[in-house]
Design an enzyme around this catalytic site. Structure first.
Site, mmCIF file in Angstrom:
data_model
loop_
_atom_site.group_PDB
_atom_site.id
_atom_site.type_symbol
_atom_site.label_atom_id
_atom_site.label_comp_id
_atom_site.label_asym_id
_atom_site.label_seq_id
_atom_site.Cartn_x
_atom_site.Cartn_y
_atom_site.Cartn_z
ATOM 1 N N LYS A 1 -43.769 27.225 20.562
ATOM 2 C CA LYS A 1 -43.241 27.970 19.419
ATOM 3 C C LYS A 1 -42.074 27.173 18.871
ATOM 4 O O LYS A 1 -40.962 27.230 19.382
ATOM 5 C CB LYS A 1 -42.770 29.376 19.786
ATOM 6 C CG LYS A 1 -42.442 30.204 18.511
ATOM 7 C CD LYS A 1 -41.359 31.240 18.694
ATOM 8 C CE LYS A 1 -39.973 30.671 18.574
ATOM 9 N NZ LYS A 1 -39.623 30.206 17.196
ATOM 10 N N GLU B 1 -31.660 24.849 27.895
ATOM 11 C CA GLU B 1 -30.728 23.811 27.428
ATOM 12 C C GLU B 1 -30.064 24.398 26.197
ATOM 13 O O GLU B 1 -30.697 24.570 25.162
ATOM 14 C CB GLU B 1 -31.469 22.510 27.143
ATOM 15 C CG GLU B 1 -30.548 21.305 26.997
ATOM 16 C CD GLU B 1 -30.004 21.164 25.584
ATOM 17 O OE1 GLU B 1 -28.788 21.459 25.398
ATOM 18 O OE2 GLU B 1 -30.758 20.787 24.688
ATOM 19 N N GLU C 1 -18.658 26.683 19.204
ATOM 20 C CA GLU C 1 -19.542 25.593 18.785
ATOM 21 C C GLU C 1 -19.804 25.745 17.291
ATOM 22 O O GLU C 1 -20.375 26.749 16.850
ATOM 23 C CB GLU C 1 -20.851 25.639 19.564
ATOM 24 C CG GLU C 1 -21.755 24.467 19.249
ATOM 25 C CD GLU C 1 -23.071 24.512 20.024
ATOM 26 O OE1 GLU C 1 -23.578 23.436 20.395
ATOM 27 O OE2 GLU C 1 -23.590 25.625 20.248
ATOM 28 N N CYS D 1 -26.161 19.521 20.127
ATOM 29 C CA CYS D 1 -25.462 20.302 21.148
ATOM 30 C C CYS D 1 -24.544 19.439 22.006
ATOM 31 O O CYS D 1 -23.583 19.932 22.584
ATOM 32 C CB CYS D 1 -26.472 21.032 22.031
ATOM 33 S SG CYS D 1 -27.742 19.970 22.719
#
Length: 476
Positions: free
Chosen positions: A171, A246, A379, A279
């Site tokens: 997906k 992750e 973030e 990231c």
């Protein structure tokens, strides 16, 4: 207009069970560039059933046959390089040269890396003289991938899953689905048995949740936000399936006074790469006090020199961020940084000069950031860098670890003993020093709220395996 409404299930392209169109937006122009369909429970169930039916025979397929198919897939991936680069340019705004080299190249690099790792991977191992340890495929895997590095993440999940004998349902992000549709075409072209690889487009609350909670899915491998990772873990808990995550990061780049002269500029460029949508970006630059003023000047110069441009243009510029939602989030955090008292060195609110359309963000650098500020902690996932001074090695380590994340930290010093000492002290799954990238097959993953899995190389193969211990049948 590109129309990609179908899903790839059980070796063929099929229409969705129910129409549910979604526009794909080109972030450089804000125009609709494609239309896909979002799946529902019936589509998810069909894909999972296909993967479940295909698992016994695929798991029993000799390794050399699986390897031959992966090599064929790698060849096709190379042959269709320009198509893949163009898909990623359109769907998520990667400048075309970056799309050809880094975005496409990440997939190619990982395919080659896993093929090399397979050469030394022991599926059956001796233990204690009379036991043997078998590494067996875990089963049906749901692979849920993000929009920022589409082929990097698809290759990190699909290739090792295929290699060890798992079957899967991919997906991809509904924001950047075109590259994964193209990857499914390549899998079909390579001739994988039906049901081994399936792909259903959908959003997180729909197909993502359906896969995470499905009783016939044995594992979920997810890359994305920490918020979504928590939701997936909760959805998967009732069926006790393995969940590999992750997630986000807020990497510290520790620059000591004796760092090489290019350390600051290198850090800014790394932070801005892929328009800051990585990231593992080094978004907090911690600079030893005696070098701080010089670093501030160098960072401003590097940010001011960072060009922003259309994804279709060649060059070393950065492109737009992926969506209006992401653009607005970044603008809000820049505004908060200004209001909370950080010194704005470069960039700031609004689009770059001369741009009035597209999700373009000005390369932004803040100095004099303190640990209580929002931009120090959250973030941002955009081209925004925070610079903070420190006075001692211990303080730098404490600041680097002062975050809920623990993905990648960076260390710049010519003192090898200090470099290793600090690398051992920071709490992150990866540490890069003096601008040296990690090697092919090195494990990718984090500590704390950056996740719990490892991708790449031998570690990535093991991630998709169960461990079986057999006694009394020694290895010959």
């Amino acid at each position: 207009m590109i129309e990609k409404r179908q899903f790839y299930i059980d070796g063929q392209w099929v229409n969705p069970a129910a129409p549910n169109d979604m526009d794909v937006i080109d972030p450089s122009t804000e125009d609709t560039c494609a239309v896909i369909s979002l799946g529902d429970q019936a589509d998810t169930d069909a894909a999972v059933a296909a993967a479940k039916a295909a698992f016994p025979s695929w798991a029993a397929t000799p390794l050399e046959e699986r390897v031959a198919l992966i090599k064929r897939l790698g060849d096709i991936y190379t042959e269709r390089r320009e198509e893949m680069a163009e898909a990623m340019r359109i769907e998520m705004g990667a400048p075309i040269d970056l799309a050809r080299a880094n975005q496409w190249g990440a997939g190619s690099w990982h395919i080659a890396g896993f093929l090399e790792a397979l050469e030394g991977f022991e599926f059956e191992r001796a233990y204690g003289g009379v036991d043997r340890i078998r590494m067996e495929p875990i089963g049906v895997c749901a692979l849920i991938t993000p929009w920022n590095w589409p082929m990097n993440q698809v290759a990190l999940k699909a290739i090792p899953a295929m290699a060890v004998g798992c079957t899967m349902i991919l997906k991809p992000s509904e924001i950047s689905p075109l590259s994964s549709v193209l990857f499914a075409e390549m899998v079909d072209q390579a001739g994988f048995p039906k049901g081994v690889f399936n792909m259903v487009n959908g959003d997180g609350v729909g197909v993502g949740t359906q896969l995470s909670s499905h009783p016939d899915v044995d594992m979920v491998s997810f890359t994305g936000s920490t918020r979504a990772g928590i939701a997936i873990s909760k959805a998967a808990a009732d069926t006790l399936k393995r969940v590999s995550l992750e997630l986000g990061g807020k990497g510290a780049n520790i620059i000591f006074a004796d760092a090489d002269e290019k350390a600051v500029k290198r850090g800014v460029i790394h932070c801005m790469q892929n328009t800051g949508q990585s990231c593992n970006a080094p978004t907090r630059m911690l600079v030893e006090r005696s070098r701080y003023d010089q670093a501030v000047e160098e960072a401003k110069a590097a940010a001011d020199a960072t060009k922003v441009g259309q994804s279709a243009e060649s060059g070393r510029h950065i492109g737009p961020v992926v969506s209006e939602l992401q653009f607005n989030k970044i603008q809000g955090l820049i505004e908060i940084g200004i209001k909370e008292g950080a010194t704005l060195l470069s960039g700031g609110l609004g689009r770059p000069e001369g741009m009035n359309k597209g999700y373009f963000v000005r390369p932004t650098v803040f100095a004099d950031v303190t640990p209580d500020m929002t931009i120090y902690r959250e973030e941002i996932f955009g081209p925004v860098l925070s610079i903070i001074p420190f006075d001692s090695e211990d303080e730098a380590i404490a600041m680097a670890n002062d975050t809920v994340y623990g993905l990648t930290n960076y260390i710049q010093t010519q003192d090898d003993d200090k470099r290793l000492r600090v690398a051992r002290s920071v709490r992150s799954g990866m540490v890069e020093t003096n601008g040296v990238s990690r090697q092919q097959g090195s494990p990718f993953g984090g500590f704390k709220q950056s996740g719990n899995g490892r991708e790449g190389g031998l570690w990535g193969l093991e991630e998709f395996c169960e461990v079986k211990a057999i006694s009394g049948v020694p290895m010959a």
